[in-house]
Design a protein around this motif. Sequence first.
Motif, PDB file in Angstrom:
ATOM      1  N   MET A 286     -70.358 -39.200 -38.600  1.00  0.00           N
ATOM      2  CA  MET A 286     -69.247 -39.583 -38.121  1.00  0.00           C
ATOM      3  C   MET A 286     -67.986 -39.368 -39.099  1.00  0.00           C
ATOM      4  SD  MET A 286     -68.423 -43.805 -38.514  1.00  0.00           S
ATOM      5  CE  MET A 286     -68.616 -43.736 -40.365  1.00  0.00           C
ATOM      6  N   ASP A 287     -68.449 -38.819 -40.349  1.00  0.00           N
ATOM      7  CA  ASP A 287     -67.327 -38.713 -41.450  1.00  0.00           C
ATOM      8  C   ASP A 287     -66.674 -37.485 -40.982  1.00  0.00           C
ATOM      9  OD1 ASP A 287     -67.884 -40.917 -42.559  1.00  0.00           O
ATOM     10  OD2 ASP A 287     -69.116 -40.211 -44.508  1.00  0.00           O
ATOM     11  N   TRP A 288     -67.526 -36.520 -40.297  1.00  0.00           N
ATOM     12  CA  TRP A 288     -66.949 -35.209 -40.155  1.00  0.00           C
ATOM     13  C   TRP A 288     -65.734 -35.357 -39.115  1.00  0.00           C
ATOM     14  CZ3 TRP A 288     -66.280 -31.541 -35.970  1.00  0.00           C
ATOM     15  CH2 TRP A 288     -66.163 -30.342 -36.555  1.00  0.00           C
ATOM     16  N   LEU A 289     -65.533 -36.144 -38.298  1.00  0.00           N
ATOM     17  CA  LEU A 289     -64.326 -36.496 -37.398  1.00  0.00           C
ATOM     18  C   LEU A 289     -63.487 -37.638 -37.935  1.00  0.00           C
ATOM     19  CD1 LEU A 289     -66.198 -35.891 -34.187  1.00  0.00           C
ATOM     20  CD2 LEU A 289     -64.600 -34.348 -35.130  1.00  0.00           C
ATOM     21  N   LEU A 290     -63.997 -38.651 -38.639  1.00  0.00           N
ATOM     22  CA  LEU A 290     -63.402 -39.805 -38.714  1.00  0.00           C
ATOM     23  C   LEU A 290     -62.105 -39.487 -40.129  1.00  0.00           C
ATOM     24  CD1 LEU A 290     -62.529 -42.729 -39.065  1.00  0.00           C
ATOM     25  CD2 LEU A 290     -64.698 -43.073 -40.332  1.00  0.00           C
ATOM     26  N   LEU A 291     -62.856 -38.788 -41.316  1.00  0.00           N
ATOM     27  CA  LEU A 291     -62.107 -38.504 -42.493  1.00  0.00           C
ATOM     28  C   LEU A 291     -61.021 -37.586 -42.247  1.00  0.00           C
ATOM     29  CD1 LEU A 291     -64.938 -38.512 -45.144  1.00  0.00           C
ATOM     30  CD2 LEU A 291     -63.695 -40.414 -44.292  1.00  0.00           C
ATOM     31  N   PRO A 292     -61.136 -36.611 -41.470  1.00  0.00           N
ATOM     32  CA  PRO A 292     -59.850 -35.801 -41.259  1.00  0.00           C
ATOM     33  C   PRO A 292     -58.786 -36.524 -40.618  1.00  0.00           C
ATOM     34  CG  PRO A 292     -61.910 -34.632 -40.610  1.00  0.00           C
ATOM     35  CD  PRO A 292     -62.283 -36.054 -40.884  1.00  0.00           C
ATOM     36  N   SER A 293     -58.958 -37.423 -39.809  1.00  0.00           N
ATOM     37  CA  SER A 293     -57.984 -38.370 -39.189  1.00  0.00           C
ATOM     38  C   SER A 293     -57.397 -39.098 -40.458  1.00  0.00           C
ATOM     39  CB  SER A 293     -58.527 -39.277 -37.853  1.00  0.00           C
ATOM     40  OG  SER A 293     -59.074 -38.465 -36.826  1.00  0.00           O
ATOM     41  N   VAL A 294     -58.318 -39.620 -41.163  1.00  0.00           N
ATOM     42  CA  VAL A 294     -57.590 -40.493 -42.077  1.00  0.00           C
ATOM     43  C   VAL A 294     -56.676 -39.589 -43.014  1.00  0.00           C
ATOM     44  CG1 VAL A 294     -57.991 -41.989 -44.212  1.00  0.00           C
ATOM     45  CG2 VAL A 294     -59.559 -42.005 -42.187  1.00  0.00           C
ATOM     46  N   ASP A 295     -57.053 -38.581 -43.348  1.00  0.00           N
ATOM     47  CA  ASP A 295     -56.203 -37.563 -44.231  1.00  0.00           C
ATOM     48  C   ASP A 295     -54.823 -37.250 -43.498  1.00  0.00           C
ATOM     49  OD1 ASP A 295     -58.533 -37.736 -45.946  1.00  0.00           O
ATOM     50  OD2 ASP A 295     -59.289 -35.638 -45.339  1.00  0.00           O
ATOM     51  N   ALA A 296     -55.092 -36.975 -42.247  1.00  0.00           N
ATOM     52  CA  ALA A 296     -53.872 -36.708 -41.433  1.00  0.00           C
ATOM     53  C   ALA A 296     -52.900 -37.820 -41.535  1.00  0.00           C
ATOM     54  CB  ALA A 296     -54.203 -36.412 -40.078  1.00  0.00           C
ATOM     55  N   VAL A 297     -53.385 -39.292 -41.547  1.00  0.00           N
ATOM     56  CA  VAL A 297     -52.504 -40.425 -41.546  1.00  0.00           C
ATOM     57  C   VAL A 297     -51.967 -40.101 -42.915  1.00  0.00           C
ATOM     58  CG1 VAL A 297     -52.448 -42.813 -41.468  1.00  0.00           C
ATOM     59  CG2 VAL A 297     -53.752 -41.689 -39.727  1.00  0.00           C
ATOM     60  N   VAL A 298     -52.617 -39.914 -43.940  1.00  0.00           N
ATOM     61  CA  VAL A 298     -52.004 -39.887 -45.183  1.00  0.00           C
ATOM     62  C   VAL A 298     -50.868 -38.924 -45.516  1.00  0.00           C
ATOM     63  CG1 VAL A 298     -52.415 -39.629 -47.638  1.00  0.00           C
ATOM     64  CG2 VAL A 298     -54.103 -41.091 -46.514  1.00  0.00           C
ATOM     65  N   VAL A 299     -50.848 -37.749 -45.027  1.00  0.00           N
ATOM     66  CA  VAL A 299     -50.354 -36.628 -44.989  1.00  0.00           C
ATOM     67  C   VAL A 299     -48.754 -37.097 -44.242  1.00  0.00           C
ATOM     68  CG1 VAL A 299     -49.738 -34.553 -44.085  1.00  0.00           C
ATOM     69  CG2 VAL A 299     -51.816 -34.910 -45.371  1.00  0.00           C
ATOM     70  N   ALA A 300     -48.959 -37.449 -43.011  1.00  0.00           N
ATOM     71  CA  ALA A 300     -48.082 -38.263 -42.122  1.00  0.00           C
ATOM     72  C   ALA A 300     -47.173 -39.156 -43.022  1.00  0.00           C
ATOM     73  CB  ALA A 300     -48.380 -38.442 -40.805  1.00  0.00           C
ATOM     74  N   ALA A 301     -47.893 -40.165 -43.670  1.00  0.00           N
ATOM     75  CA  ALA A 301     -47.020 -41.371 -44.241  1.00  0.00           C
ATOM     76  C   ALA A 301     -46.233 -40.807 -45.301  1.00  0.00           C
ATOM     77  CB  ALA A 301     -48.312 -42.267 -44.702  1.00  0.00           C
ATOM     78  N   ALA A 302     -46.993 -39.765 -46.131  1.00  0.00           N
ATOM     79  CA  ALA A 302     -46.382 -39.352 -47.527  1.00  0.00           C
ATOM     80  C   ALA A 302     -44.901 -38.543 -46.791  1.00  0.00           C
ATOM     81  CB  ALA A 302     -47.186 -38.232 -48.087  1.00  0.00           C
ATOM     82  N   ASP A 303     -45.016 -37.563 -45.694  1.00  0.00           N
ATOM     83  CA  ASP A 303     -43.841 -37.119 -45.360  1.00  0.00           C
ATOM     84  C   ASP A 303     -42.774 -38.067 -44.782  1.00  0.00           C
ATOM     85  OD1 ASP A 303     -42.510 -34.678 -44.583  1.00  0.00           O
ATOM     86  OD2 ASP A 303     -42.999 -35.226 -42.414  1.00  0.00           O
ATOM     87  N   VAL A 304     -43.219 -39.110 -44.107  1.00  0.00           N
ATOM     88  CA  VAL A 304     -42.434 -40.123 -43.851  1.00  0.00           C
ATOM     89  C   VAL A 304     -41.352 -40.798 -45.060  1.00  0.00           C
ATOM     90  CG1 VAL A 304     -41.964 -42.694 -42.968  1.00  0.00           C
ATOM     91  CG2 VAL A 304     -43.081 -41.225 -41.680  1.00  0.00           C
ATOM     92  N   LEU A 305     -42.347 -40.852 -46.129  1.00  0.00           N
ATOM     93  CA  LEU A 305     -41.444 -41.375 -47.238  1.00  0.00           C
ATOM     94  C   LEU A 305     -40.464 -40.362 -47.819  1.00  0.00           C
ATOM     95  CD1 LEU A 305     -44.179 -43.584 -49.091  1.00  0.00           C
ATOM     96  CD2 LEU A 305     -42.410 -44.103 -47.848  1.00  0.00           C
ATOM     97  N   GLY A 306     -41.164 -38.993 -47.798  1.00  0.00           N
ATOM     98  CA  GLY A 306     -40.131 -37.872 -48.432  1.00  0.00           C
ATOM     99  C   GLY A 306     -39.035 -37.865 -47.340  1.00  0.00           C
TER     100      GLY A 306
END
Length: 525
Positions: free
Chosen positions: A1-21
């Motif tokens: 599960m982690d092999w697919l779940l965690l990259p999606s979480v990471d991608a959301v973090v990247v997107a949120a940080a870019d929104v704030l930037g």
Amino acid sequence: MDWLLLPSVDAVVVAAADVLGASGADGRPADAGADAVDEALDRIVTPTAMTPWAAGDEVEQAVRSRLTGWSSGAAALGTIAAPPVPEELHALLWSTASLVSGAAARIRRTDASGGGLTWALERAGAGFPGTAAAWDVRRVRERAWRPLRHRLSATYGGGTGQLLRAEDAASRERWGAGVAHFDLPIPLELARRVQALVDRSQRHDLDPDGPDLAEQEAFHREHVTVLAHLGAALGPAYDIEDRVAPPFRPPVPDALAATVDAIVVAAADVVAGSTAALPGATEQDVAAVDAALATVLEPAPGLPWSGEPVVARLVGARLSAWFAAAPLAVGPPADDLADPRDQLWWTAGLLAVAGRHSEGLGSVLDGLAGDLQPPLDAWNDELVAVRTDRPVRYQLRTGLSTEHLHWWHDGILLWADDDAARARWEYAVHAWELPIPGDLAGRIQVLMDRFGEHRVPDIESGVYEFTADVLAAFSGDYRQLAAELRRALGPAYRVLEGAPSFGGRLPQPPPLPSPPTSGGRAPAP
């Protein structure tokens, strides 16, 4: 599960940080980009039946643990204590994104080379494995589909030291005229590839003679590749207009292009016909094709391109055009194969595979005819200056002759008549399966459709439905097409008239009476 779940979480973090930037806010802004990020997080925690992980406490706990890891890593960059972890996941996400965005701002203030968000993401995720998968399209199953926010252009020069330039007010407010590639929401490795391109461009500018054509083409290939990776990594919130023109490539002379085309067609036919049932046969064909290519590359006096100083480059350009147009183009780009022979056989393999997944090799060649410039002209006797001297490989029969009209099957003119042909086609040989021009294959089909309209309805009755005029017209067209077919197929094919033998494996139909010599129907015997 982690092999697919965690990259999606990471991608959301990247997107949120870019929104704030982009917004300059310390916390979650009230805009469509933030809404898209929240919706992506909801889809992760509340998966559908199509999501490769199931809903439950285990998923929520994995998401919370990943967000907490990002938060701790970002807080460490500012040498501050990690703030209290919010209970609600969305609050935890935006708290984490705020820490990453703050770390990026500190890097901007202290890094004269233009560092920012790229370095913050790299360092904040360095404490736990796999964060680079945030940009892996094969593993990220849920991403934030943000609306377009930044319009950029790609160009070198201008004194910014950057590849990307801001083209709208939002982008200029965030980065200025030049967009620092180490301040984008992309993986560090990709930012370094952009920097390598910028450095390479600057070296070209300092060279008084400028780069040669080979270096210009290699540089432009890397430029196009990097832009494609940038577009995939940045996602829908970014649009990049490429303003870098490809290097000027001298046109391939028509005679050279047609000759290379004929060799490509021969090579594709060799690959399409290769079979373990005929050991040793392919080697002779390969040697003939290689010999033709060698003659093209080292032309003797009298060939149209004799004395051309860049023959190898022109041949490579034509082979590259074939590779780019070929269906199922996979593997190394043809330009990256240094040896023209490798380019030729790799492309021939692609054409042969495409033929197996379509109506046949001829249909694939016909589909590519207009994609090449100059257009495909492999069968033009006036242009093709080097022939591929293959040994006779296949024997076919037309099933017809100018004296007798043998009818075997609707729409089929050609039949396999020796072991090699039967190993490749078994019995019926459709015109679109042969390495011939599409126009010729189409006219063969039209001819057989006409024959079908007037064929013998009952083979045992011997009753013909041909009038003398119809028979004469049909026989004339048949003779012309048979001659064109032999010329287009070349020495590797022997095309005979009359009934095929089928290797003695099929019963022979009863003989037909001779066709009528005058109008009306021939009487039954």
